[in-house]
Structure formats: structure tokens, C-alpha cells
Design a protein around this motif. Structure first.
Motif, PDB file in Angstrom:
ATOM      1  N   ILE A   1       0.843  -1.185   0.000  1.00 56.79           N
ATOM      2  CA  ILE A   1       0.000   0.000   0.000  1.00 56.79           C
ATOM      3  C   ILE A   1       0.885   1.244   0.000  1.00 56.79           C
ATOM      4  O   ILE A   1       1.819   1.350   0.795  1.00 56.79           O
ATOM      5  N   ALA A   2       0.584   2.178  -0.895  1.00 62.13           N
ATOM      6  CA  ALA A   2       1.318   3.441  -0.945  1.00 62.13           C
ATOM      7  C   ALA A   2       0.328   4.595  -1.073  1.00 62.13           C
ATOM      8  O   ALA A   2      -0.802   4.418  -1.538  1.00 62.13           O
ATOM      9  N   LYS A   3       0.761   5.760  -0.643  1.00 60.51           N
ATOM     10  CA  LYS A   3      -0.043   6.975  -0.790  1.00 60.51           C
ATOM     11  C   LYS A   3       0.546   7.807  -1.920  1.00 60.51           C
ATOM     12  O   LYS A   3       1.758   7.982  -1.999  1.00 60.51           O
ATOM     13  N   SER A   4      -0.311   8.314  -2.801  1.00 63.38           N
ATOM     14  CA  SER A   4       0.142   9.181  -3.886  1.00 63.38           C
ATOM     15  C   SER A   4      -0.782  10.387  -3.989  1.00 63.38           C
ATOM     16  O   SER A   4      -1.909  10.370  -3.485  1.00 63.38           O
ATOM     17  N   PHE A   5      -0.277  11.404  -4.658  1.00 61.78           N
ATOM     18  CA  PHE A   5      -1.087  12.601  -4.904  1.00 61.78           C
ATOM     19  C   PHE A   5      -1.595  12.537  -6.337  1.00 61.78           C
ATOM     20  O   PHE A   5      -0.818  12.387  -7.279  1.00 61.78           O
ATOM     21  N   TRP A   6      -2.919  12.620  -6.484  1.00 63.74           N
ATOM     22  CA  TRP A   6      -3.535  12.565  -7.811  1.00 63.74           C
ATOM     23  C   TRP A   6      -3.663  13.992  -8.326  1.00 63.74           C
ATOM     24  O   TRP A   6      -4.502  14.770  -7.862  1.00 63.74           O
ATOM     25  N   THR A   7      -2.820  14.332  -9.293  1.00 62.34           N
ATOM     26  CA  THR A   7      -2.724  15.719  -9.751  1.00 62.34           C
ATOM     27  C   THR A   7      -4.017  16.214 -10.392  1.00 62.34           C
ATOM     28  O   THR A   7      -4.328  17.405 -10.324  1.00 62.34           O
ATOM     29  N   LYS A   8      -4.768  15.322 -10.992  1.00 73.92           N
ATOM     30  CA  LYS A   8      -5.981  15.743 -11.697  1.00 73.92           C
ATOM     31  C   LYS A   8      -7.054  16.228 -10.733  1.00 73.92           C
ATOM     32  O   LYS A   8      -7.881  17.079 -11.072  1.00 73.92           O
TER      33      LYS A   8
END
Length: 726
Positions: free
Chosen positions: A438-445
């Protein structure tokens, strides 16, 4: 030959020399070679030199041998170049000249002549130039020269770091010797300790991959760092990745990541150049600068990086750091697509389909759509063009030919949203469990954080990893969305590993276990009851949808803005449907498992099994820490399994409200039939003052069907309805 054909004269000479079809006659052989050589046949020139050198069919004459070797060498014969080098080295037919000998050895060596490469190695070894000596010895070894291998080994044993590194390389890659990863590690370590930066980088790889040594991420990072500081561009790139993604031992640091990517990029590492473009494009670790983003994408693209070629195409298409130029966008999409990058293949298909930067070409559009699909590509663009002339397409689901086909059709019918991988940035590892990472990412859209889940390959997967991925995705589609369930926002495809990711809502307070650890002192009993009720409400929704969770524990409950939500449906199944699971065998966290299944894997997992797990979670909420927390070793867990199966449970925490304790004790009853149903549990919470269930949509009519139906019956909501704003 009689008609003056040079090739025929050469072959006739070979026949006379070797007695093939004619009586052996070295004089006639020589005469044939001479005719062919004087008419410019390069091979005959070299052979004629051998005749004069060895006295074959003619009196021995080293001067004439030299002259013919020189003619053949000048005309590009690499064997003649080697022999000419020998002549200059030994003074054969000409005065000794080491400079010219070196020149001709170099010519032959560059054409792959192993003997010339070995000679160059000897020369540079005598000149005390270890780096060049080892370089040429390595080339000779790779071309099968045993004497060169022995030279490298001897130099390695004498402590020459470059030779030690090359010897490790030979053992690792099975070059001229049987593969031996333990010896490879040994020599890499020797060379690394002697300061060889390439060996330091490879030693880092050994620790990272567990090659010849036990895996050790900390030591891998240590050696990458040393190699990077010594200027190794590959190690610099790896450090950039470490700081970009973060690990349990190394925190995410975008500034340091940028710094190392830049060092590597300046040494022409094309992946680092692509990463640098990405950082400048989105302002990661530095002020946003689209012109610099374009510059680095262009550098990487020109260095043949397929991802950068696609990114450069996007720059030209969308005026990012440069003027809009659809023709150039098309050209770079094409370069990337031809290297197999599926996003670029889709872009290229769209260009051909719509005449963007190129003339319209339906056939090529179909071709590139098909290529992308065959490469397991997920695409938002409908494959209508590809399917246009087909009269019937089956609905995605159990009738699909395979998992890849299922995903393709799920996207085609817009049951699943594709999230382009490049829109997910600043990934941070959160948790690795038995079934996935599991990872956290930033969704630019959307300017929201999301969770990216990548499945792990395990021995208990029934078929393959993609089937397991689809199974979990189907469960999410089936659940039709409740506020008590973490929603799946879509899927993405990692272009580097070609693995699918589930993209889900992000909960800003993490999992329940850590939430209790960090906030327990501030929780009132009202707060604790509320959390337990919310989990029960979510479980009620699952059971109403005929879904058994089968792995309910405090790591699979997450908290967002003080509200509990159930997640992780990797091993969930539809009740009474034995085929609706991607995993086989016995699995789970022992402290939360159905006691009957601990010793008997064939005991069926039912709704009451989820109720048991819920009872344990209720106790955990009352205590603030996981059950049987001191059982950490394998032997402890084995003993715990027997104890739980025999009726052992955690002790009630002092000051726990009686009605709360009574409820979880009934939930973890040894006998499944004695446990309450989820409706009974909710009734008890109602008596405690909690009775407002989460809002849900109408349940699906056919709960046992996981097919996607027709294009018009879209069961998913718009993506904007799926976010948890953080």
C-alpha cells in the motif's frame, strides 16, 4: 577461376592447399592465392601473407609476408590487423615499432578479435594501466579467450579492484564460467571495499535483490550512497528513487531526490533525465518550471527513453514548456510506441484515427489500438474503431477469454476508470501486508491524495496475480458503494513494471491499529462505541450484499475524519459461491481468525466468522492495542493458535461498560452458531444509543453476478463522487 573470378581463385587455392577434390599442391594453391590477392581479394591478401610467413608453396619471406599483411590490414581484414600488430611488436619483416603495433592491435580489437584484445590487455598491464588492461581482458573473456580470464583472476587475487569487479561480473553473468552468485558477491564486496564505484553499486544491488547474500535494504542504501558519492550515475539514480518513494527506514525527501536525479541526469542517465523533467513539470522539491521540464524530457527522449519520448509528445501536444506542435507530438509518440510503451501506442492510435499530426489512417489506428490492448494496456479511449464491424460483443465478466480481456472490456464499457500513472505523484510507502503493498500518492488531476494498492504474488493465489487483481476489483464493483466502505476510484498501470494498481480513497488518519496507538488517550467511551458501531454498520452492508470479508482486523479498518471504514477485499468472497475467490488455503491474522479454521482449514468461513473478527476488534478498541500483542515469534503464534482454538481470549479491560464487554464476548464465542448476527449486533448498539446507518445506494438486484452488463447499465458513479477530501 579460369575467367578471372577472384572468389573462385581463392576457393581453388583452398582446394589445392587442402586436397579437396584434387591432389594437394601447395605451389598451385599459392599461385591461385597470388592471382586473387593481386586482383584485390582481401582474404587472399591475408592468406598470401601467411604463405610467405610460413613458406607455403613459396620460399619463406618475412618482408613479403609483412607487405601482404599490411595490404590486407589496410583493406579492413581484422586478422591481418592482428598479425600486422605482431609484426611491428616482434620486428617481423619490419623494424620494431610499439606505437604502430598498438595501433593495429586496437584496430583488430575494436572489431572483436579476442587475440588482439588480449594483446592490448597485456600491453596495458605492462604499462601499469590497470583500467585499460582489465577493460581489454574483459572484452577478450567475453569473446572466449581463456588466457584473458586467467589474467583477470590473477589481478583480482593481487588486489586490483577493477579486476575484482570484473571477476564478480563474470561470475554473476555466467561469462566464460559457471554462474556463482556467492563468488560474484565475494568479488563485488572485495572491489567495493577497495573503492571501486561500479562494484559498490553492484554490491548495493546484491543486498537489494538478495543475490549471494540475505536481502538488506539498509545495506543496499549504504552502498548505493557510497557509489553515488563516488560519482556512479546508476547509484545516483537509485538514491533518487529511494528519496522519492521513501521506505520504512528512509523517509521521503523530494529535495534530496531531485538532487540525486540531477547528478545522474547530468551524466546522461536517461531515466534520471525523465524523472528530472517530471519533478520540474509538477514542482516537486523545486519551483515548477515547464521550460526545464521540457528540456529534460527532450534530453531523455533523445537518449531513447521511451517514457520521456511519450512525455515529450505530451509537451508538444499541450504546450508544456514549448509551442504546440502536433507533428512533433506525433513523431515522439511514434518513437515511444515503437519501443512498446502502451500509453504512447494509444496516443498514436488516436492520432491516426483523428488525423492529429498525421494523415488519418484507419488501418494504422486499428493496428496501434490492437497493439496497446495486446500489451495489457488499459485505455480510457473506447475501442469502438477496433470493434466497429463486429455485430456482437459479449459483456465483460465470466465469459471473457482471460483476465486481460476482462479488464479491456471493463474499461470499454466504462465500468472501471483508468487513471493515467503519470497523474499519480509523490508516492510514499504506507504498509506491506501478506497480500499487497500500500502506498499513498497525490492525484494531480483532482488535487487529492489516493491510496495505490499493488498485489503481491503468493503461493496461495489460485491462478495468477492478474486474476487476483480482478477478483478484488470485482468485489469493489459489486459493493455499489457505502460510506462505511473504502471506495475504489479506478485502476492504473505502472509503466515500469507493467503491473496494475487499485486506486482507492485515502483515509487521513491511517489504519485503526495506528489510530488507536496515537489517539487512545483522547478517546472517550462514546468515541470508542461510535467506532465499533461504524465498523458493525460497514459489516452489515457487506453481509447484506452477500460478501464475506474473511480478513477483518485492525489493519483493514481505516479512519478518515474520525469515521471508520472497511477496506482490503483481496480475499473476500461472495457467500455460497466457491468460485468467487482468488485465493486458496488458510490465511489471516491468527488473533482475529475464526478459531475453528486455525486447526481445520476446511472449516467453512461464514458470516459468523466475520462476527468473531469483529468481536476481537471491539476488544482492541476498548484496550487501545492489538490482541495478544506479546506473541511475536512464529512459535508464539503457533501456540496462540492452539490456545484460541481451545477457548483462550483476551481479558476484559477494567472500566469497560458492561453492555459493550458483553457484546464482544458473545461475538467471539467459540461456537459459531452461538454468536449474534450482524443485525443482533446493530440492535445492541441501538440500545447503546447508536443507530444511524451510513447512507447507501439501492443494492444490486443480482448480488451473485459480477458481470458488468451492457454499456447502458453503468453501475459505477461519476469519479467526482468517489473522493474523500483531505
Amino acid at each position: 577461376a579460369g575467367n578471372g573470378n577472384n572468389e573462385a581463385q581463392l576457393y581453388l587455392g583452398n582446394c589445392y592447399r587442402n586436397g579437396i577434390g584434387v591432389e594437394k599442391d601447395e605451389i598451385k594453391a599459392f599461385n591461385c592465392y597470388e592471382v586473387a590477392a593481386k586482383n584485390g581479394n582481401n582474404e587472399a591478401e591475408f592468406i598470401l601473407g601467411n604463405c610467405y610467413y610460413d613458406g607455403i608453396g613459396v620460399q619463406k619471406d618475412e618482408v613479403k609476408a609483412f607487405n601482404w599483411y599490411e595490404k590486407a590490414a589496410v583493406n579492413g581484414n581484422n586478422e591481418a590487423q592482428l598479425y600486422l600488430g605482431n609484426c611491428y611488436k616482434n620486428g617481423t619483416g619490419i623494424e620494431k615499432d610499439e606505437v604502430k603495433a598498438l595501433y593495429w592491435y586496437q584496430k583488430a580489437a575494436e572489431k572483436g578479435d579476442k587475440s588482439a584484445q588480449y594483446c592490448l590487455g597485456l600491453y596495458y598491464e605492462n604499462e601499469k594501466n590497470e583500467i585499460k588492461a582489465i577493460y581489454w581482458y574483459q572484452n577478450a573473456v567475453e569473446n572466449g579467450e581463456i588466457k584473458a580470464f586467467e589474467k583477470v583472476k590473477k589481478l583480482a587475487e593481487q588486489g586490483h579492484s577493477n579486476a575484482q569487479y570484473r571477476l564478480g561480473h563474470f561470475y554473476k553473468n555466467e561469462i566464460f564460467i559457471e554462474k556463482d552468485i556467492n563468488k560474484a558477491f565475494y568479488w563485488y564486496e572485495k572491489a567495493a571495499e577497495n573503492g571501486n564505484k561500479a562494484a559498490q553499486y553492484n554490491l548495493g544491488n546484491c543486498y537489494y535483490d538478495g543475490t549471494g547474500i540475505q536481502k538488506d535494504e539498509v545495506k543496499a542504501f549504504y552502498w548505493y550512497q557510497i557509489a553515488a558519492e563516488n560519482g556512479d550515475k546508476n547509484a545516483q539514480y537509485n538514491l533518487g528513487l529511494y528519496y522519492k518513494n521513501g521506505t520504512a527506514s528512509i523517509g521521503m525527501n523530494n529535495v534530496k531526490s531531485l538532487e540525486w536525479f540531477k547528478k545522474s541526469a547530468e551524466q546522461e542517465h536517461n531515466n534520471a533525465q525523465n524523472q528530472l523533467g517530471f519533478f520540474y513539470k509538477y514542482g516537486i522539491g523545486i519551483e515548477k518550471d515547464e521550460v526545464k521540464a521540457f528540456y529534460w524530457y527532450k534530453k531523455a527522449a533523445e537518449n531513447n527513453n521511451k517514457y520521456a519520448q511519450h512525455n515529450l509528445g505530451l509537451c508538444y501536444e499541450n504546450e508544456i514548456g514549448t509551442e504546440k506542435n502536433e507533428v512533433k507530438a506525433f513523431e515522439w509518440f511514434k518513437k515511444s510506441a515503437e519501443q512498446g510503451y502502451i500509453d504512447a501506442q494509444n496516443k498514436l492510435a488516436i492520432c491516426y484515427e483523428n488525423g492529429i499530426g498525421s494523415e488519418k489512417d484507419k488501418i494504422k489506428a486499428i493496428y496501434w489500438h490492437k497493439r496497446a490492448t495486446e500489451n495489457k494496456c488499459s485505455t480510457e479511449h473506447n475501442l469502438n474503431l477496433y470493434h466497429k464491424d463486429k455485430t456482437h460483443i459479449k459483456a465483460a465478466g465470466s465469459e471473457c477469454e482471460n483476465a486481460t480481456e476482462w479488464i479491456k472490456k471493463a474499461l470499454e464499457y466504462k465500468k472501471v476508470k483508468l487513471i493515467p500513472h503519470h497523474e499519480l505523484i509523490n508516492g510514499v510507502s504506507l504498509y506491506t501486508g501478506g497480500f499487497g503493498h500500500i502506498a499513498k500518492s497525490f492525484w494531480t488531476k483532482t488535487n487529492n491524495y489516493v491510496v495505490c494498492k499493488k498485489l503481491k504474488n503468493t503461493t496461495i493465489i489460485k491462478h495468477d496475480l492478474l486474476d487476483a487483481f480482478i477478483h478484488e476489483l470485482k468485489i469493489h464493483l459489486h459493493l455499489d458503494y457505502s460510506d462505511r466502505i473504502i471506495r475504489c476510484l479506478g485502476i492504473s498501470l505502472d509503466p515500469e513494471t507493467n503491473e496494475y494498481l487499485l486506486i482507492m480513497q485515502y483515509a487521513n488518519s491511517g489504519d485503526l491499529q495506528n489510530y488507536l496507538k496515537n489517539n487512545f488517550k483522547n478517546l472517550t467511551w462514546n468515541d470508542k462505541k461510535k467506532l465499533a458501531f461504524q465498523i458493525a454498520d460497514g459489516l452489515n452492508y457487506l453481509h447484506n450484499e452477500y460478501v464475506l470479508h474473511r480478513d477483518l482486523h485492525s489493519k483493514n479498518i481505516v479512519i478518515h475524519e474520525n469515521n471508520a471504514k472497511i477496506t482490503d477485499f483481496g480475499i473476500s468472497k461472495i457467500q455460497n459461491d466457491q468460485n468467487s475467490t482468488a485465493y486458496i488455503g488458510n490465511f489471516g491474522v491468527i488473533a482475529y481468525m475464526e478459531p475453528k479454521r486455525i486447526l481445520d482449514p476446511n472449516f467453512p468461513h461464514t458470516r459468523s466468522s466475520d462476527i468473531y473478527s469483529f468481536g476481537v476488534i471491539m476488544w482492541e478498541i476498548s484496550s487501545g492495542y492489538p490482541p495478544f500483542i506479546k506473541c511475536t515469534s512464529d512459535s508464539d503464534r503457533a501456540a496462540l493458535g492452539y490456545a484460541i482454538n481451545s477457548g483462550t481470549r483476551e481479558v476484559t479491560i477494567p472500566n469497560t461498560p458492561n453492555e459493550y464487554a458483553k457484546l464482544y464476548i458473545s461475538c467471539w464465542d467459540q461456537e459459531p452458531k452461538q454468536r449474534p448476527t450482524i443485525n443482533d449486533v446493530l440492535d445492541e448498539f441501538k440500545r447503546m444509543g447508536f443507530g444511524i446507518s451510513a447512507k447507501i445506494k439501492e443494492p444490486v438486484k443480482d448480488r451473485n453476478s459480477l458481470t458488468l452488463g451492457s454499456k447502458t447499465s453503468d453501475i459505477s458513479t461519476q469519479s467526482s463522487d468517489l473522493y474523500i477530501n483531505s
